[in-house]
Structure formats: structure tokens, C-alpha cells
Write a protein that holds these residues in place. Structure first.
Motif, short mmCIF file in Angstrom:
data_model
loop_
_atom_site.label_atom_id
_atom_site.label_comp_id
_atom_site.label_asym_id
_atom_site.label_seq_id
_atom_site.Cartn_x
_atom_site.Cartn_y
_atom_site.Cartn_z
N SER A 87 -26.93 -28.17 32.96
CA SER A 87 -27.82 -27.02 32.93
C SER A 87 -28.84 -27.27 31.83
O SER A 87 -28.58 -28.03 30.90
N ASP A 88 -30.00 -26.64 31.95
CA ASP A 88 -31.05 -26.79 30.94
C ASP A 88 -32.11 -25.74 31.25
O ASP A 88 -32.81 -25.86 32.25
N THR A 89 -32.20 -24.72 30.42
CA THR A 89 -33.19 -23.68 30.68
C THR A 89 -33.81 -23.22 29.36
O THR A 89 -33.18 -23.29 28.31
N GLY A 97 -41.46 -32.37 32.77
CA GLY A 97 -40.06 -32.25 33.16
C GLY A 97 -39.32 -33.57 33.23
O GLY A 97 -39.90 -34.64 33.06
N HIS A 98 -38.04 -33.45 33.51
CA HIS A 98 -37.12 -34.59 33.58
C HIS A 98 -36.06 -34.30 34.62
O HIS A 98 -35.75 -33.13 34.89
N GLY A 99 -35.49 -35.35 35.18
CA GLY A 99 -34.39 -35.18 36.11
C GLY A 99 -33.15 -34.66 35.41
O GLY A 99 -33.04 -34.68 34.18
N THR A 108 -28.04 -34.26 31.18
CA THR A 108 -29.07 -33.21 31.11
C THR A 108 -30.49 -33.78 31.04
O THR A 108 -31.45 -33.02 31.16
N HIS A 109 -30.64 -35.09 30.84
CA HIS A 109 -31.97 -35.72 30.87
C HIS A 109 -31.85 -37.07 31.54
O HIS A 109 -31.12 -37.92 31.04
N GLU A 110 -32.54 -37.27 32.64
CA GLU A 110 -32.47 -38.56 33.33
C GLU A 110 -33.71 -38.70 34.23
O GLU A 110 -34.44 -37.72 34.41
N PHE A 159 -34.86 -31.43 38.94
CA PHE A 159 -35.55 -31.72 37.68
C PHE A 159 -36.00 -30.42 37.03
O PHE A 159 -36.00 -29.36 37.65
N SER A 160 -36.39 -30.55 35.76
CA SER A 160 -36.89 -29.38 35.05
C SER A 160 -38.40 -29.26 35.25
O SER A 160 -39.09 -30.25 35.44
N ILE A 161 -38.87 -28.01 35.22
CA ILE A 161 -40.31 -27.75 35.08
C ILE A 161 -40.42 -26.91 33.82
O ILE A 161 -39.93 -25.77 33.79
N GLU A 162 -40.97 -27.51 32.76
CA GLU A 162 -40.93 -26.87 31.45
C GLU A 162 -42.21 -27.02 30.65
O GLU A 162 -42.22 -27.61 29.57
N PRO A 163 -43.31 -26.49 31.20
CA PRO A 163 -44.54 -26.54 30.41
C PRO A 163 -44.40 -25.72 29.13
O PRO A 163 -43.58 -24.79 29.07
N ILE A 186 -41.32 -22.31 28.92
CA ILE A 186 -40.51 -21.69 29.97
C ILE A 186 -40.00 -22.83 30.84
O ILE A 186 -40.80 -23.66 31.30
N GLU A 187 -38.70 -22.88 31.04
CA GLU A 187 -38.09 -24.00 31.75
C GLU A 187 -37.07 -23.55 32.76
O GLU A 187 -36.14 -22.81 32.43
N ASP A 188 -37.24 -24.02 33.98
CA ASP A 188 -36.24 -23.84 35.02
C ASP A 188 -35.87 -25.20 35.60
O ASP A 188 -36.72 -26.08 35.69
#
Ligand code: ZN
Ligand code: ZN
Ligand code: ZN
Length: 372
Positions: free
Chosen positions: A239-241, A304-306, A311-313, A331-335, A347-349
Motif C-alpha cells: 500500500s502507498d497513499t 509515480g512508481h509501480g 512498495t516501489h518498483e 502504480f502510484s499517481i502522486e503529483p 496527493i497519491e493513489d
């Protein structure tokens, strides 16, 4: 508890990995302990030590795992063990000579990014004509596309992180140190079913301008903007938010403005997600929104990252990454906007690619939450 992966799952993954390696022009793969070994065999040595453990995959050959003799019973107990030909080496003998018998002397192999240098050098010394390249460069997509069972785990990890966020809004912020709130976040993640916490960023006021600030001794004050970014592993998946909150109801205009810009960037990048666009396109969409609003130079982090067993790949949502999105990627979208000396907003989902769009694994509201 999700149902455990079976030896059939592991066999299929190993066959696919060996096939991809052959297609990439490699003789095979050398996988040392870590997420790739867990993904391919289910085997996670109790401790990663200086003793060589390696899985060798080559198309058309049975997967071979070499382990220290004293760890053989552990390896034999792993979920994928019956698909493996397990051999061992004993203390006092040369592990590289033993491992080299599993390799083609002049072969070209992809090797785990995190393989110890001493192991790679040992193999090169044993087989001077063998060549190696890092696994994520050789096969960046090895673990990138998740199957349904993996997606279920990632969705559950996301939902658990969302519950932790829901609860953290009720703790006191003002007058407490970042480290204390970070400890609350870690406790909440564990309460919600995580087995491991990877990070708990609590970046208040000016600390928010550093995207990689974790948490420190700074005492949070009323009027601070606080970036909360947290995650870890639940049932083996990540998880990563991130949400940005404000301490107290009096939100300065610029905080509101920046938060709204980041919210729009995140939303538009999410809406751009569909199979066939490139990873860099996701970054470009988010960046265009922030640049247009005049904050481009303060978006200093990739988009973002996979995510998966870690949690990061790969793949990374960054300029230059031309990998195409494929259904099942996550992957994350975290601008974010990071204003030095002042505050930061992110903000990251976690998002997965469906047949025709994106689907979020984090679903807490995107508005600027007020805490006290
Ligand atoms: Zn980062
Ligand atoms: Zn994060
Ligand atoms: Zn992230």
C-alpha cells in the motif's frame, strides 16, 4: 486471508520468466533472495545472509535452486519447492563453483538488482565468460502485470491504508511532534492488517517541501499544512497513499490554490490512464496541469512508481519511460508541489489499469482535510 499461491502459480510464473528471458536474448535468469524470488517460488529465506542462495531459470530446463545446506529444509518447505530442482552447498566448500554448474559458461544472464556484489563477482570469477545485466533492465515487466489474485491483495492493502487515514484524522496534530503522529500511523497500519510498515511520512510546514522527508522532531502547530504519506505490506502486497491535511480551519489562500492544482493534476492523470498509453504520458498529463498553474518548477518528483510485492518498483511514471500501460499494471499517481521553506502538497493513489481505464485502490476524499 486470501488463498495462498500454489505450486501451479509459481510454475507458471517461472515458465513465463524463462520464456521472457529467452525472448530478451538471455540464456536465463539468476534470482537471489528478495521480491523476485518470492514472486517466482514463494521462498523467502529467514535471513538474507552472505551465504549464496540462487534460483537459475532457463527456458526448457527445470528451475534450479541452490541453497546453503543448512537452509535446505527451509527451501524445501516453500510453496513452490516441488517445481524446483534443489541442490545445496556446504560450509567450507565453494558456493560459486557449485552454482556455476547450473549456468552456461559463456551465458548471458539477468541477475536480481539486489544480488550482493560478492555473489555476482564470485560467479564472474567462476565463469569468466559469463555476462550479467540487472533484472529490472533485462525484464522490467517481470512482475509489473498483476493477476487477479494479486490485484485482490493490492486492493485490500489500499483499503486498509484508507482506513488508517480515516482514523488518523481523529488524532491530535497541534502540539505533537511529527514522530508521534508517524507512530500513530504505523500502529494504525498494523491494526488494519499490515504485517510491515515501509514508511510513515509526516511532513509538517516547511518539512513538506521535501518529498522524502519522513518524520522528525518538529512540533506541529496550528496553521501547518501536513503531508501524510504511508504504506507497507499486507498479505505480502503493498500500500502507498498520500493525503495533505491542514491543522486548523484557517487555510491560507495559497495552500488552497496549490492543493486544488495538485488535486486536478492527480485527477487528470488518473483519467488519462488506459491501456496503450506510455508511462511518461501519465507524468506529462499531471505535469501540464501543474505547469499551467505556474508551479511547474516546484513539481520536483516523478509522478509515480509501480507497486506489488514491494512498495516501489518498475514501471516508473516519468519522462523517458516509454513502456506502454497494460491491463493489470499497478502504480502510484502522486503529483506534488514543494515550496522550499514553506509547505508541500502531495496527493497519491495507487491505480491499476483495467481493460479501458484506470481504477483506484485508494478512495479517501481528495479535499484538504482539516485536523486539529
Ligand atoms: Zn519519492
Ligand atoms: Zn507514497
Ligand atoms: Zn509512492
Amino acid at each position: 486471508m486470501p488463498k495462498p499461491f500454489t505450486v501451479q502459480d509459481f510454475s507458471a510464473r517461472m515458465a513465463r520468466a524463462a520464456e521472457s528471458a529467452a525472448r530478451a536474448g538471455l540464456s536465463g535468469l539468476v534470482v537471489t533472495p528478495g521480491p523476485d524470488l518470492i514472486y517466482l517460488t514463494g521462498y523467502r529465506p529467514v535471513a538474507v545472509t552472505e551465504r549464496l542462495t540462487a534460483l537459475v531459470l532457463a527456458q526448457g530446463r527445470q528451475p534450479a535452486l541452490i541453497v546453503p545446506k543448512l537452509e535446505r529444509p527451509d527451501a524445501e518447505g516453500s510453496a513452490g519447492a516441488s517445481a524446483l530442482k534443489i541442490t545445496d552447498w556446504a560450509d567450507g566448500t565453494d558456493p560459486y563453483a557449485a552454482a556455476s554448474r547450473l549456468l552456461t559458461p559463456d551465458g548471458r544472464y539477468g541477475i536480481s538488482d539486489s544480488a550482493w556484489a560478492m555473489h555476482l563477482l564470485g560467479l564472474q570469477e567462476a565463469l569468466p565468460d559469463s555476462r550479467y545485466q540487472p533484472l529490472t533492465r533485462a525484464l522490467p515487466m517481470l512482475r509489473a502485470v498483476k493477476d487477479d489474485d494479486e490485484l485482490e491483495r493490492l486492493a485490500a492493502a489500499g483499503a486498509a491504508a484508507d482506513e488508517a487515514f480515516h482514523d488518523i484524522l481523529r488524532v491530535a496534530f497541534a502540539g505533537r511532534r511529527e514522530n508521534e503522529v508517524a507512530a500513530d500511523l504505523a500502529r494504525l497500519l498494523m491494526e488494519k492488517g499490515h504485517s510491515q510498515v515501509d514508511f510513515t511520512v509526516v511532513a509538517s510546514g516547511p518539512n513538506g517541501a521535501n518529498p522524502h522527508h519522513e518524520a522528525a522532531d518538529r512540533t506541529i502547530r496550528t496553521g501547518d499544512t501536513v503531508v501524510l504519506d504511508f504504506g507497507g505490506l499486507k498479505d505480502g502486497y503493498g500500500s502507498d497513499t498520500t493525503r495533505t491535511v491542514h491543522v486548523g480551519p484557517d487555510v491560507p489562500d495559497e495552500v488552497r490554490t496549490v492543493h486544488e492544482v495538485v488535486r486536478r493534476a492527480q485527477q487528470q492523470a488518473f483519467e488519462a490512464v488506459q491501456p496503450g498509453i506510455t508511462c511518461q504520458e501519465v507524468d506529462r498529463v499531471a505535469r501540464a496541469v501543474i505547469t499551467e498553474a505556474g508551479y511547474g518548477e516546484y513539481f520536483i518528483h516523478r509522478t509515480g512508481h509501480g507497486i506489488g510485492l514491494t512498495t516501489h518498483e518498475p514501471p516508473y511514471m516519468v519522462e523517458g519511460e516509454e513502456q506502454l500501460l497494460v491491463p493489470g499494471m499497478c502504480f502510484s499517481i502522486e503529483p506534488g508541489v514543494y515550496l522550499p521553506g514553506r509547505f508541500g502538497v502531495r496527493i497519491e493513489d495507487i491505480v491499476t489499469v483495467t481493460e479501458n481505464a484506470g481504477r483506484r485502490f485508494n478512495n479517501t476524499p481528495h479535499d484538504l482535510a482539516i485536523v486539529s
